[in-house]
Design a protein around this motif. Structure first.
Motif, short mmCIF file in Angstrom:
data_model
loop_
_atom_site.label_atom_id
_atom_site.label_comp_id
_atom_site.label_asym_id
_atom_site.label_seq_id
_atom_site.Cartn_x
_atom_site.Cartn_y
_atom_site.Cartn_z
N SER A 250 -13.44 26.75 -33.78
CA SER A 250 -14.77 26.16 -33.67
C SER A 250 -15.74 27.10 -32.97
CB SER A 250 -14.68 24.82 -32.93
OG SER A 250 -13.92 23.89 -33.68
N TYR B 6 -13.93 27.77 -42.64
CA TYR B 6 -13.72 26.95 -41.44
C TYR B 6 -13.37 25.53 -41.83
CZ TYR B 6 -14.82 24.11 -37.34
OH TYR B 6 -14.76 23.19 -36.31
N GLN C 99 -6.03 26.12 -30.77
CA GLN C 99 -6.48 26.88 -31.93
C GLN C 99 -7.71 26.25 -32.58
OE1 GLN C 99 -4.61 27.21 -36.01
NE2 GLN C 99 -4.02 29.21 -35.22
N ALA C 100 -7.76 24.92 -32.60
CA ALA C 100 -8.94 24.25 -33.16
C ALA C 100 -10.19 24.60 -32.36
CB ALA C 100 -8.73 22.74 -33.16
N ILE D 64 -15.67 18.92 -32.40
CA ILE D 64 -14.23 19.18 -32.43
C ILE D 64 -13.81 19.94 -31.18
CG2 ILE D 64 -12.41 20.50 -33.60
CD1 ILE D 64 -13.74 19.71 -36.26
N GLN E 179 -9.18 12.04 -36.62
CA GLN E 179 -9.01 13.21 -37.47
C GLN E 179 -8.97 12.84 -38.94
OE1 GLN E 179 -6.21 16.20 -36.15
NE2 GLN E 179 -6.69 15.83 -34.01
N MET F 120 -9.86 23.90 -40.98
CA MET F 120 -9.84 22.76 -40.08
C MET F 120 -9.29 21.52 -40.76
SD MET F 120 -10.21 22.07 -36.94
CE MET F 120 -11.22 23.42 -36.32
N HIS G 129 -1.70 23.31 -30.37
CA HIS G 129 -2.38 23.02 -31.63
C HIS G 129 -3.88 22.87 -31.41
CE1 HIS G 129 -2.72 21.04 -35.66
NE2 HIS G 129 -1.58 21.68 -35.89
N HIS G 130 -4.24 22.11 -30.39
CA HIS G 130 -5.65 21.88 -30.07
C HIS G 130 -6.36 23.17 -29.67
CE1 HIS G 130 -5.56 17.71 -30.71
NE2 HIS G 130 -6.00 17.26 -29.55
N GLN H 62 -11.30 18.19 -28.52
CA GLN H 62 -9.94 18.72 -28.41
C GLN H 62 -9.72 19.46 -27.09
OE1 GLN H 62 -7.87 20.05 -31.81
NE2 GLN H 62 -8.88 18.60 -33.16
N HIS I 39 -5.69 21.98 -40.53
CA HIS I 39 -5.33 21.81 -39.12
C HIS I 39 -5.27 20.34 -38.75
CE1 HIS I 39 -5.46 22.76 -34.77
NE2 HIS I 39 -5.07 23.96 -35.14
N HIS I 40 -6.25 19.57 -39.19
CA HIS I 40 -6.27 18.14 -38.90
C HIS I 40 -5.11 17.42 -39.58
CE1 HIS I 40 -9.76 18.20 -36.55
NE2 HIS I 40 -10.51 17.30 -37.15
#
Length: 220
Positions: free
Chosen positions: A73, A162, A68-69, A92, A200, A166, A65-66, A96, A169-170
């Protein structure tokens, strides 16, 4: 207060160093330091969870998951010159990447695989709920189509997408981290998960304000 930011390459290297140190510190804390003359069975059991445990499942899934963040970014960094968005993206990515290193490091220290045959989120009792459709393996993750769209945009449009991606995502990340707080048994991992929840949620509020400034709003 204006924050100073180093280059992205230097930042990534620093994150890796911080992650390595944090892993060592966490393990030392769980084992009570270097003195191992009197083994603590309870601590040892807690520090070494099973491959199918919530601790291992959270570490594996949140690492993905992280990742992809961090990827999103880096994409927006190259798609906008807005310092506010670039600063958020930097923070971020740095945070992450650091946390991802800790999670993968724990799996190594526990002697557990980084990939499981079970579907993502099984440790939360959500088997089958994350279909992986178009690359979205877990709640909140962007699809491959959405990532390609982000790569195709620039300026304000890239900033808005974005921030929306995000935010989603968060929200998914908070849900997963709350699951670890409830189900994980390793204290240092539970503390990390609670830290993720708090940070988050704060960033979700920040991004809502940034979207409003750009005449947009979260998607959900």
């Amino acid at each position: 207060m204006r924050r100073r930011h180093a280059g992205w390459i230097a930042g990534s290297a620093a994150a890796a160093l911080v992650a390595a140190g944090a892993i060592t510190y966490a393990v030392a804390g769980e084992t009570g330091g270097a003195d191992t003359s009197t083994p603590d069975t309870r601590t040892q059991d807690t520090r070494t969870p099973g491959a199918e445990s919530a601790d291992a499942g959270f570490a594996r899934d949140m690492a993905v998951h992280h990742q992809q963040a961090v990827e999103m970014s880096f994409i927006v960094r190259d798609r906008t010159k807005d310092e506010e968005v670039r600063r958020l993206a930097y923070d971020i990515a740095q945070t992450q990447a650091n946390q991802r290193g800790m999670l993968l490091g724990w799996l190594d220290l526990w002697g557990l695989p980084k990939v499981s045959a079970d579907p993502p989120m099984t440790w939360m009792g959500m088997r089958g709920m994350a279909s992986g459709k178009d690359g979205a393996l877990m709640p909140g993750m962007a699809t491959n189509t959405e990532l390609k769209e982000l790569q195709s945009l620039s300026g304000k449009r890239a900033e808005i997408l974005y921030l929306q991606l995000m935010t989603d995502h968060h929200k998914g990340g908070v849900h997963m981290a709350e699951g670890c707080v409830a189900k994980c048994t390793v204290d240092v991992e539970k503390r990390l998960a609670q830290g993720m929840v708090d940070a988050q949620r704060s960033e979700i509020e920040l991004m809502a304000g940034m979207l409003k400034e750009r005449g947009a709003r979260p998607r959900s």
